[in-house]
Enzyme design. Structure first.
Site, short mmCIF file in Angstrom:
data_model
loop_
_atom_site.label_atom_id
_atom_site.label_comp_id
_atom_site.label_asym_id
_atom_site.label_seq_id
_atom_site.Cartn_x
_atom_site.Cartn_y
_atom_site.Cartn_z
N PHE A 35 0.81 -1.21 0.00
CA PHE A 35 0.00 0.00 0.00
C PHE A 35 0.85 1.27 0.00
CE2 PHE A 35 -3.26 2.81 1.95
CZ PHE A 35 -4.24 2.60 1.00
N ARG A 36 1.93 1.22 0.79
CA ARG A 36 2.72 2.44 0.99
C ARG A 36 3.81 2.65 -0.04
NH1 ARG A 36 1.05 3.85 6.11
NH2 ARG A 36 -0.71 2.50 6.23
N GLN A 101 -6.03 -9.66 4.17
CA GLN A 101 -6.58 -8.39 3.66
C GLN A 101 -6.28 -8.27 2.18
OE1 GLN A 101 -5.44 -5.01 6.53
NE2 GLN A 101 -4.03 -6.65 6.99
N HIS A 119 -11.19 -8.57 2.21
CA HIS A 119 -11.44 -7.50 1.23
C HIS A 119 -11.81 -8.03 -0.14
CE1 HIS A 119 -8.81 -4.66 3.90
NE2 HIS A 119 -9.94 -4.98 4.44
N CYS A 158 -27.90 -9.31 -16.25
CA CYS A 158 -28.96 -8.30 -16.06
C CYS A 158 -28.72 -7.05 -16.90
CB CYS A 158 -29.12 -7.96 -14.59
SG CYS A 158 -27.80 -6.91 -13.93
N ILE A 240 9.58 -11.65 5.28
CA ILE A 240 8.67 -12.75 5.64
C ILE A 240 9.16 -14.09 5.08
CG2 ILE A 240 6.32 -13.63 5.31
CD1 ILE A 240 5.45 -10.63 5.27
P1 NAD Z 1 0.40 -1.96 4.11
O1 NAD Z 1 0.97 -1.62 2.79
O2 NAD Z 1 -0.27 -0.90 4.90
O3 NAD Z 1 1.54 -2.57 5.02
C1 NAD Z 1 2.41 -3.56 4.53
C2 NAD Z 1 3.51 -3.75 5.56
O4 NAD Z 1 4.30 -4.86 5.14
C3 NAD Z 1 4.45 -2.55 5.67
O5 NAD Z 1 4.49 -2.12 7.01
C4 NAD Z 1 5.82 -3.08 5.18
O6 NAD Z 1 6.89 -2.61 5.97
C5 NAD Z 1 5.67 -4.57 5.37
N1 NAD Z 1 6.40 -5.37 4.39
C6 NAD Z 1 6.43 -5.22 3.02
N2 NAD Z 1 7.11 -6.23 2.45
C7 NAD Z 1 7.56 -7.01 3.46
C8 NAD Z 1 8.35 -8.19 3.51
N3 NAD Z 1 8.78 -8.80 2.41
N4 NAD Z 1 8.63 -8.73 4.74
C9 NAD Z 1 8.19 -8.15 5.89
N5 NAD Z 1 7.43 -7.03 5.90
C10 NAD Z 1 7.12 -6.47 4.71
O7 NAD Z 1 -0.56 -3.23 3.88
P2 NAD Z 1 -1.88 -3.69 4.62
O8 NAD Z 1 -1.71 -3.57 6.09
O9 NAD Z 1 -2.23 -5.01 4.03
O10 NAD Z 1 -2.97 -2.63 4.15
C11 NAD Z 1 -3.08 -2.30 2.78
C12 NAD Z 1 -4.46 -2.43 2.17
O11 NAD Z 1 -4.33 -2.36 0.73
C13 NAD Z 1 -5.13 -3.74 2.44
O12 NAD Z 1 -6.44 -3.47 2.78
C14 NAD Z 1 -5.10 -4.53 1.12
O13 NAD Z 1 -6.37 -5.04 0.79
C15 NAD Z 1 -4.74 -3.54 0.05
N6 NAD Z 1 -3.62 -4.01 -0.81
C16 NAD Z 1 -3.57 -5.32 -1.22
C17 NAD Z 1 -2.50 -5.79 -1.99
C18 NAD Z 1 -2.49 -7.24 -2.41
O14 NAD Z 1 -3.54 -7.86 -2.51
N7 NAD Z 1 -1.31 -7.81 -2.67
C19 NAD Z 1 -1.46 -4.92 -2.33
C20 NAD Z 1 -1.53 -3.57 -1.91
C21 NAD Z 1 -2.61 -3.15 -1.13
ZN ZN Z 2 -26.03 -8.20 -13.22
#
Ligand code: NAD
Ligand code: ZN
Length: 256
Positions: A35-36, A101, A119, A158, A240
């Site tokens: 996200f960030r 999420q 989500h 529809c 991770i």
């Molecule tokens: P976020 O972007 O707010 O936070 C992600 C966190 O993961 C960050 O703090 C970052 O430091 C950490 N991070 C990133 N890569 C990493 C790694 N390899 N190892 C360890 N830590 C790592 O994400 P959020 O809390 O899931 O919130 C974002 C929202 O946006 C969610 O609601 C989601 O649905 C959506 N989103 C989804 C996707 C996807 O489906 N892949 C991608 C972007 C955003």
């Molecule tokens: Zn429809």
């Protein structure tokens, strides 16, 4: 092998109900920006709110422009080591469920047996009027069609043009059943592992709190600090995939 991976391996073997809770950070190693991330699509555009999507054709066009840009990146991504280890733990009954999420479908693709998508999923398209849902292949075709014609697709059932990805947009309610099930799992868990989430929005931030309220051990694996770090029994500031690989080695060779 570091102490943190031994610690988590030990807790996993002792636990009767472990729940993993994932955010965008678990998919960055598959090439999907979180996200960030400064270069991410989410950082480039103003998101289209659900009410605007439902009431204005212009907003629907803007929504489809944005989503079509993000779609191939997600559709072509593959699960990484983090997804695969969680899937392995799921099939070995070391993990009761993955609550995510994320909307990229990579937990299912890696074979996790029980995934709750808070989500929704960006791999399918859903009509907001009759609620019919596409297959993954049809979703790819809708996207290709929009990229060719610039026309928002019509529902094959529809005729409505209020078709969007089957995700929860800004301003849209979370599905009640999924949310309830996630809360129940958090309450039942004795080990709750949050991976790759900034834990800043609810219900993301609520679930680890619920688990803690019932005395579960809380593990947070995230590169950056989160607002819930003070509640955690173990904080891991590692990547991770790398960390879970170490935990798996520990599980395969538990200390005597
Ligand atoms: P976020 O972007 O707010 O936070 C992600 C966190 O993961 C960050 O703090 C970052 O430091 C950490 N991070 C990133 N890569 C990493 C790694 N390899 N190892 C360890 N830590 C790592 O994400 P959020 O809390 O899931 O919130 C974002 C929202 O946006 C969610 O609601 C989601 O649905 C959506 N989103 C989804 C996707 C996807 O489906 N892949 C991608 C972007 C955003
Ligand atoms: Zn429809």
């Amino acid at each position: 092998m570091n102490d943190q991976s031994s610690q988590l391996a030990k807790w996993l073997l002792q636990s009767k109900c472990t729940v993993a809770f994932t955010g965008a950070g678990i998919s960055t190693e598959s090439g999907i920006p979180d996200f960030r991330s400064p270069g991410g699509v989410w950082a480039k555009y103003q998101p289209v709110y659900y009410d605007a999507f439902m009431s204005s054709r212009q907003s629907r066009e803007e929504y489809w422009r944005q989503k079509c840009e993000a779609h191939p990146g997600m559709a072509n991504a593959s699960p990484n080591h983090g997804h695969n280890v969680l899937a392995e733990w799921g099939s070995k009954k070391l993990l009761a469920a993955v609550i995510t999420q994320n909307i990229d479908g990579l937990h299912q693709e890696s074979g996790s047996p029980h995934v709750l998508e808070l989500h929704g999923t960006a791999r399918k398209i859903q009509c907001q009027d009759c609620e019919i849902q596409s297959t993954v292949e049809e979703a790819d075709q809708y996207v290709a069609g929009f990229l060719q014609t610039g026309k928002v697709p019509d529902c094959p059932k529809c005729g409505s043009d209020r078709m969007k990805h089957a995700t929860i947009s800004f301003g849209q309610m979370l599905p009640h059943e999924t949310r309830k099930e996630a809360e129940q799992l958090a309450l039942l868990s004795d080990l709750f592992i949050a991976l790759g989430s900034s834990l800043v929005v609810t219900p993301a931030a609520d679930l680890p709190r619920l688990a803690k309220a019932r005395d579960a051990k809380l593990v947070i694996i995230n590169r950056e600090p989160t607002p819930l770090d003070s509640l955690a029994d173990l904080i891991v500031r590692d990547s991770i995939g790398e960390f879970l690989k170490n935990v798996n080695q520990r599980l395969a060779n538990p200390p005597a």
